[in-house]
Design an enzyme around this catalytic site. Structure first.
Site, PDB file in Angstrom:
ATOM      1  N   ASP A 181      55.930  19.678   3.747  1.00 13.59           N
ATOM      2  CA  ASP A 181      54.763  18.870   3.930  1.00 13.59           C
ATOM      3  C   ASP A 181      53.684  19.957   3.647  1.00 13.59           C
ATOM      4  O   ASP A 181      52.488  19.394   4.030  1.00 13.59           O
ATOM      5  CB  ASP A 181      54.806  18.089   5.397  1.00 13.59           C
ATOM      6  CG  ASP A 181      55.874  16.888   5.386  1.00 13.59           C
ATOM      7  OD1 ASP A 181      56.386  16.551   4.166  1.00 13.59           O
ATOM      8  OD2 ASP A 181      56.232  16.594   6.471  1.00 13.59           O
ATOM      9  N   CYS A 236      62.007  -2.456  -1.337  1.00  9.14           N
ATOM     10  CA  CYS A 236      63.296  -2.013  -1.537  1.00  9.14           C
ATOM     11  C   CYS A 236      63.896  -0.756  -1.935  1.00  9.14           C
ATOM     12  O   CYS A 236      64.901  -0.815  -2.636  1.00  9.14           O
ATOM     13  CB  CYS A 236      63.926  -3.355  -2.078  1.00  9.14           C
ATOM     14  SG  CYS A 236      63.849  -4.972  -1.070  1.00  9.14           S
ATOM     15  N   ARG A 275      64.574   7.653  -1.459  1.00  6.95           N
ATOM     16  CA  ARG A 275      64.548   8.126  -0.156  1.00  6.95           C
ATOM     17  C   ARG A 275      65.628   7.100   0.528  1.00  6.95           C
ATOM     18  O   ARG A 275      65.151   6.290   1.217  1.00  6.95           O
ATOM     19  CB  ARG A 275      63.230   7.973   0.576  1.00  6.95           C
ATOM     20  CG  ARG A 275      62.144   9.084   0.094  1.00  6.95           C
ATOM     21  CD  ARG A 275      60.932   9.073   0.593  1.00  6.95           C
ATOM     22  NE  ARG A 275      60.842   9.710   1.822  1.00  6.95           N
ATOM     23  CZ  ARG A 275      59.838   9.775   2.426  1.00  6.95           C
ATOM     24  NH1 ARG A 275      58.797   9.334   2.214  1.00  6.95           N
ATOM     25  NH2 ARG A 275      60.000  10.185   3.853  1.00  6.95           N
TER      26      ARG A 275
HETATM   27  N1  EPU Z   1      67.967  11.718   2.832  1.00  6.17           N
HETATM   28  C1  EPU Z   1      69.140  10.950   2.187  1.00  6.17           C
HETATM   29  N2  EPU Z   1      69.678   9.934   2.967  1.00  6.17           N
HETATM   30  C2  EPU Z   1      69.397   9.661   4.402  1.00  6.17           C
HETATM   31  C3  EPU Z   1      68.126  10.220   4.668  1.00  6.17           C
HETATM   32  C4  EPU Z   1      67.398  11.371   3.818  1.00  6.17           C
HETATM   33  O1  EPU Z   1      69.593  11.097   1.306  1.00  6.17           O
HETATM   34  O2  EPU Z   1      69.618   8.859   4.796  1.00  6.17           O
HETATM   35  C5  EPU Z   1      67.267  12.645   1.939  1.00  6.17           C
HETATM   36  C6  EPU Z   1      65.993  12.207   1.447  1.00  6.17           C
HETATM   37  O3  EPU Z   1      65.965  11.336   0.525  1.00  6.17           O
HETATM   38  C7  EPU Z   1      65.231  13.703   1.208  1.00  6.17           C
HETATM   39  C8  EPU Z   1      65.966  14.482   2.435  1.00  6.17           C
HETATM   40  O4  EPU Z   1      67.064  13.884   2.628  1.00  6.17           O
HETATM   41  O5  EPU Z   1      65.560  14.166   0.112  1.00  6.17           O
HETATM   42  C9  EPU Z   1      65.038  14.724   3.722  1.00  6.17           C
HETATM   43  O6  EPU Z   1      64.745  13.542   4.053  1.00  6.17           O
HETATM   44  P1  EPU Z   1      64.494  13.280   5.744  1.00  6.17           P
HETATM   45  O7  EPU Z   1      65.212  12.213   5.981  1.00  6.17           O
HETATM   46  O8  EPU Z   1      64.433  14.564   6.155  1.00  6.17           O
HETATM   47  O9  EPU Z   1      62.826  12.906   5.567  1.00  6.17           O
HETATM   48  P2  EPU Z   1      62.206  11.717   6.274  1.00  6.17           P
HETATM   49  O10 EPU Z   1      62.843  11.465   7.772  1.00  6.17           O
HETATM   50  O11 EPU Z   1      62.360  10.422   5.526  1.00  6.17           O
HETATM   51  C10 EPU Z   1      60.510  13.136   7.522  1.00  6.17           C
HETATM   52  C11 EPU Z   1      58.818  13.053   7.593  1.00  6.17           C
HETATM   53  C12 EPU Z   1      58.296  13.465   6.111  1.00  6.17           C
HETATM   54  C13 EPU Z   1      58.895  14.763   5.829  1.00  6.17           C
HETATM   55  C14 EPU Z   1      60.507  14.898   6.001  1.00  6.17           C
HETATM   56  C15 EPU Z   1      60.868  16.172   5.756  1.00  6.17           C
HETATM   57  C16 EPU Z   1      58.219  11.462   9.138  1.00  6.17           C
HETATM   58  C17 EPU Z   1      57.785  10.054   9.196  1.00  6.17           C
HETATM   59  N3  EPU Z   1      58.461  11.594   7.638  1.00  6.17           N
HETATM   60  O12 EPU Z   1      60.783  12.043   6.440  1.00  6.17           O
HETATM   61  O13 EPU Z   1      56.853  13.296   6.506  1.00  6.17           O
HETATM   62  O14 EPU Z   1      58.386  15.368   4.447  1.00  6.17           O
HETATM   63  O15 EPU Z   1      60.805  14.488   7.233  1.00  6.17           O
HETATM   64  O16 EPU Z   1      60.663  17.322   6.657  1.00  6.17           O
HETATM   65  O17 EPU Z   1      58.603  11.770  10.236  1.00  6.17           O
HETATM   66  C18 EPU Z   1      54.810  13.732   5.613  1.00  6.17           C
HETATM   67  O18 EPU Z   1      54.521  13.748   7.065  1.00  6.17           O
HETATM   68  O19 EPU Z   1      53.694  14.027   5.103  1.00  6.17           O
HETATM   69  C19 EPU Z   1      56.079  13.323   5.338  1.00  6.17           C
HETATM   70  C20 EPU Z   1      56.391  13.030   4.098  1.00  6.17           C
END
Ligand code: EPU
Length: 433
Positions: free
Chosen positions: A308, A118, A123
């Site tokens: 990344d 949870c 994130r």
């Molecule tokens: N965030 C929010 N609210 C949300 C979504 C995100 O506050 O609803 C914040 C996150 O906490 C973070 C920022 O926004 O601080 C960016 O997060 P994002 O949603 O872009 O990241 P993610 O979708 O969780 C994907 C990749 C990550 C990569 C990030 C940024 C996948 C499965 N994961 O994560 O990949 O770091 O985008 O480019 O696609 C990796 O491959 O090693 C990896 C960590």
């Protein structure tokens, strides 16, 4: 416990071929839930995150067949609601949250376990939820049961504005929007190459998505997706990792199956550090002439420098000439690996989202831990450059995202082995990135 043993000091020479993009594949595989027919996917990376997703789809009743190496056929045509995605595999990986968007788009309802227990603190998925709610879904997060329930009497056209740029929210809302009879506009969308790849996949199956790769995406939903064949994009971050490997260990490496345009921020920073970069049509040759120079880096959403690649560059800079500063612009805690690099003799200090690195002449082998996927592979890079022997523990993190890492590095001349010393791995609460 499985671990990597690396004897450092061997320059890398030769050709390495990059696999399909992990972060595309982990979006495209859930997206097949939206398709009412067989999808053949080529260039699928054979990594543990992909295998977990296949297991989840099979548990829903989908057919998943390996046709040949990296080519799979997935058929979700026979799936029937209600589908509950709460298997242990769902909670082991972050990308399982794309099942919310995909199930919502197909059936108007989704019940999916929260990724990694949870942990909403570091994130959050508030932007995903905001997007689903804009389309008329009622979303409930049950912290006792650790799941998200999204349901609707029929999704409706909407304009979704994200408060922050989020890769995951952009993809998830795009998936749900495919099931909306009408237009969904996503504003302040993320622009990463894998977002374009997932939109291209959906379009190849029959969807109508325009603008992926810009900050406004328009999805004209409600079309039936019937299936087809699609090749997953090469992995930008895997490619960048091998580019940095050559810069850290020395030598000359041709990194094949890349899209040089996607590598621009990474290539530019390597050149700034004095590393030779030669771009060909679908490959990049990286040559280390000398010790890298100091540079500063700030991570940003695409087309900025990717978070990344931050740990890999930090590792390179531990032996650069001078003092480098890295500012992390995406995550709050992405320098946990600094303590591991210190065990190898690095001079690296962290203050909040900033990390300062004073280059030393030489790293020394040590026993270090893979804290997560990219931090973990960075320990491998450090081991390639270090004097003596490095043991990297908790390598399951690395195997989530790098296909055939040991074989690929050995083919370049690295002295690396994967061994199992028979000791059970300690419980590790970290989840896939
Ligand atoms: N965030 C929010 N609210 C949300 C979504 C995100 O506050 O609803 C914040 C996150 O906490 C973070 C920022 O926004 O601080 C960016 O997060 P994002 O949603 O872009 O990241 P993610 O979708 O969780 C994907 C990749 C990550 C990569 C990030 C940024 C996948 C499965 N994961 O994560 O990949 O770091 O985008 O480019 O696609 C990796 O491959 O090693 C990896 C960590």
């Amino acid at each position: 416990m499985e671990k990597f043993i690396i004897h450092g000091g061997h320059p890398l020479e030769g050709v390495v071929t990059v696999s399909g993009c992990k972060n595309s594949a982990v979006g495209i595989i859930p997206a097949t839930v939206l398709v009412n027919g067989p999808c053949i996917l080529d260039n699928v990376p054979e990594i543990s995150d992909v295998f977990l997703l296949f297991d989840i789809l099979r548990s829903f009743g989908a057919e998943v067949t390996r046709l040949e190496k990296s080519t799979y056929r997935i058929n979700c045509a026979s799936l029937k609601a209600p589908i509950v995605a709460d298997q242990p595999a769902v909670r082991k990986m972050r990308a399982s949250y794309y099942l919310i968007g995909a199930l919502l788009g197909r059936f108007g309802k989704a019940k999916v376990g929260l990724p990694g227990g949870c942990d909403f603190g570091s994130r959050p998925i508030d932007q995903h939820i905001k997007g689903f709610e804009s389309m008329g879904a009622k979303v409930t997060v049950d912290l006792d049961e650790c799941n998200v329930v999204a349901e609707s009497d029929g999704l409706k056209p909407a304009s979704v504005y994200f408060d922050i740029v989020s890769v995951g929210a952009t993809i998830n809302v795009m998936l749900a929007a495919v099931g909306v009879p009408g237009r969904v506009t996503i504003e302040n969308a993320a622009k990463e190459p894998h977002i374009v790849d997932i939109a291209n996949f959906l379009n190849a199956m029959g969807a109508d998505i325009k603008g992926a790769g810009t900050n406004v995406i328009r999805v004209n939903g409600g079309r039936e997706l019937r299936g087809g064949r699609y090749e997953v994009l090469p992995d930008q971050i895997e490619a960048g990792t091998y580019m940095v490997a050559a810069a850290v260990a020395g030598g000359r490496v041709e990194v094949r199956n890349v899209i040089p345009k996607h590598m621009e921020s990474i290539s530019a920073k390597l050149e700034e550090a004095g590393i030779g970069i030669e771009e060909l049509d679908d490959s990049i040759i990286v040559t280390r002439f000398d010790r890298p120079s100091r540079i500063n880096i700030k991570t940003q959403p695409y087309p900025g420098f990717p978070t990344d690649m931050q740990p890999q560059f930090a590792t390179m800079l531990t032996t650069s000439a001078g003092t480098s500063v890295i500012t992390e612009g995406i995550y709050n805690q992405r320098f946990r690996y600094a303590a591991e690099l210190r065990k190898m003799g690095a001079k690296i200090e962290v203050d909040g989202n900033v990390c300062v690195i004073d280059g030393v002449d030489q790293l020394k082998g040590a026993k270090v831990r893979a804290c997560d996927l990219r931090a973990g592979v960075s320990m491998v890079l450090a081991g390639l450059a270090a004097e003596g022997t490095t043991e990297v523990l908790d390598i399951h993190h690395i195997e989530r995202g790098y296909e055939g890492l040991v074989d690929k590095l050995r083919a370049l001349g690295a002295d690396i082995d994967k061994v199992d010393d028979g000791v059970p791995a300690s419980y590790s609460p970290e989840i896939s990135q």
